[in-house]
Design an enzyme around this catalytic site. Structure first.
Site, PDB file in Angstrom:
ATOM      1  CE  LYS A 192      -1.668  -1.595   3.763  1.00  0.00           C
ATOM      2  NZ  LYS A 192      -2.383  -1.819   5.034  1.00  0.00           N
ATOM      3  CB  THR A 224      -8.396   9.433   9.946  1.00  0.00           C
ATOM      4  OG1 THR A 224      -9.195   8.527  10.680  1.00  0.00           O
ATOM      5  CG2 THR A 224      -8.142   8.890   8.558  1.00  0.00           C
ATOM      6  N   GLY A 226      -6.712   3.900  11.061  1.00  0.00           N
ATOM      7  CA  GLY A 226      -7.650   2.812  10.798  1.00  0.00           C
ATOM      8  C   GLY A 226      -7.883   2.527   9.323  1.00  0.00           C
ATOM      9  CB  THR A 227      -6.680   4.040   6.115  1.00  0.00           C
ATOM     10  OG1 THR A 227      -5.353   4.158   6.580  1.00  0.00           O
ATOM     11  CG2 THR A 227      -7.351   5.391   6.163  1.00  0.00           C
ATOM     12  N   GLY A 228      -5.760   1.205   7.218  1.00  0.00           N
ATOM     13  CA  GLY A 228      -5.213  -0.126   6.898  1.00  0.00           C
ATOM     14  C   GLY A 228      -6.152  -1.228   7.358  1.00  0.00           C
ATOM     15  CB  CYS A 229      -8.064  -1.720  10.538  1.00  0.00           C
ATOM     16  SG  CYS A 229      -6.698  -1.515  11.686  1.00  0.00           S
TER      17      CYS A 229
HETATM   18  O1  PXL Z   1      -4.097   1.167  12.804  1.00  0.00           O
HETATM   19  C1  PXL Z   1      -3.383   0.187  13.415  1.00  0.00           C
HETATM   20  C2  PXL Z   1      -4.091  -0.402  14.600  1.00  0.00           C
HETATM   21  C3  PXL Z   1      -4.574  -1.659  14.518  1.00  0.00           C
HETATM   22  N1  PXL Z   1      -5.204  -2.264  15.540  1.00  0.00           N
HETATM   23  C4  PXL Z   1      -5.393  -1.626  16.701  1.00  0.00           C
HETATM   24  C5  PXL Z   1      -4.927  -0.365  16.853  1.00  0.00           C
HETATM   25  C6  PXL Z   1      -4.256   0.286  15.775  1.00  0.00           C
HETATM   26  C7  PXL Z   1      -3.776   1.624  15.877  1.00  0.00           C
HETATM   27  O2  PXL Z   1      -3.794   2.322  16.814  1.00  0.00           O
HETATM   28  O3  PXL Z   1      -5.123   0.223  18.016  1.00  0.00           O
HETATM   29  C8  PXL Z   1      -6.113  -2.304  17.799  1.00  0.00           C
END
Ligand code: PXL
Length: 281
Positions: A192, A224, A226-229
């Site tokens: 990515k 922000t 959480g984009t990867g998740c």
């Molecule tokens: O974005 C990565 C990530 C993944 N999982 C958890 C997180 C984070 C980032 O803070 O807390 C649980």
């Protein structure tokens, strides 16, 4: 009373619901719900997939600041996964934050015995820069989890770490890095590119040595996490629904871009603005 009254009062028979595809996320809990298990569940729901969870750690955090990370016992992580596979037909799974090598080994050990498509998002560092993976855990990833993946989804920093600090600075070095990682782990790799290019967000898939590019307009000015998740969860939802790998990635890429565009912004108690993704679909 008319002749049809009784029939009208009878509860309406709903038609049987179509069976939902089921996906599992094995990841950490983000208290602020922009990343981790919470982002994954929102994404599964938005894409019409029933989501199951196995929690690997609990992270006390807000966007931009991780305060505390508490790992769950790997035996308990394994148990969560086992009870779910005993009861549900899970067609695809993803791993997110696994924290440490014992957890990676436990997760790889049990998933190896299941027939499930697996997306591995090798989360190492939060967007805030906080370290999330314990030192030494890379070895467990490389030996145990990556070789069984349907797809591995590193970002540029994670890929550079896996390649021993190699600089990945443009399109051709992205393709080269994805090729090297794909060959090394014997699994497809989606590298990515994030904000490497000014106006497009470019990702490079290497599968069996063949390169495919995925791109979407880069959405600037949004801080922000959480984009990867969200991206890896959306790919997993696609696989669970029966889409091909490329179709899953393509749809997920657009889903993430939409989720960033529709971000929520509010003022923190401190007065600082906070952005989060909005996984509405
Ligand atoms: O974005 C990565 C990530 C993944 N999982 C958890 C997180 C984070 C980032 O803070 O807390 C649980």
């Amino acid at each position: 009373m008319g002749p049809n009254t009784a029939a009208r009062r009878r509860p309406r028979q709903s038609s049987p619901a179509a069976e939902s595809a089921i996906a599992l996320t094995v990841a950490g809990s983000d208290t602020s719900a922009g990343a981790g298990i919470q982002a994954d569940l929102k994404t599964f729901s938005a894409l019409g997939v029933y989501g199951l969870t196995a929690i690997t750690c609990i992270v006390a955090e807000i966007p931009g600041k991780v305060s505390e990370l508490e790992p769950i016992d790997p035996v308990m992580v394994r148990k969560q996964i086992q009870v779910l596979f005993d009861a549900f037909r899970i067609s695809a799974a993803k791993t997110g934050l696994l924290c440490r090598s014992e957890t990676i080994s436990a997760v790889a050990g049990i998933l190896r015995t299941k027939n499930v498509q697996l997306v591995v998002d090798p989360v190492m560092i939060a967007t805030s820069g906080d370290q999330l993976l314990s030192p030494g855990a890379l070895d467990a990833y490389e030996r145990e989890l990556f070789p069984m993946a349907t797809l591995i989804t590193p970002n540029l920093d994670e890929a550079a770490t896996l390649l021993g600090g190699e600089e990945i600075a443009d399109r051709s070095s992205m393709a080269k890095a994805a090729r090297r990682l794909g060959k090394r782990y014997g699994a497809p790799v989606l590298l990515k590119g994030g904000h490497l290019h000014a106006d497009i967000a470019l990702d490079v898939l290497c599968r069996d040595g063949k390169i495919t590019e995925f791109s979407a307009p880069f959405v600037p000015g949004i801080a922000t996490h959480g984009t990867g998740c969200t991206y890896s969860a959306a790919i997993t939802a696609g696989l669970a629904s029966g889409l091909s790998l490329c179709a899953s990635i393509d749809r997920a890429k657009h889903f993430v871009t939409r989720s960033i565009r529709r971000h929520l912004r509010w003022k923190a108690v401190s007065g600082a603005p906070i952005d989060t993704l909005n996984q509405f679909g």
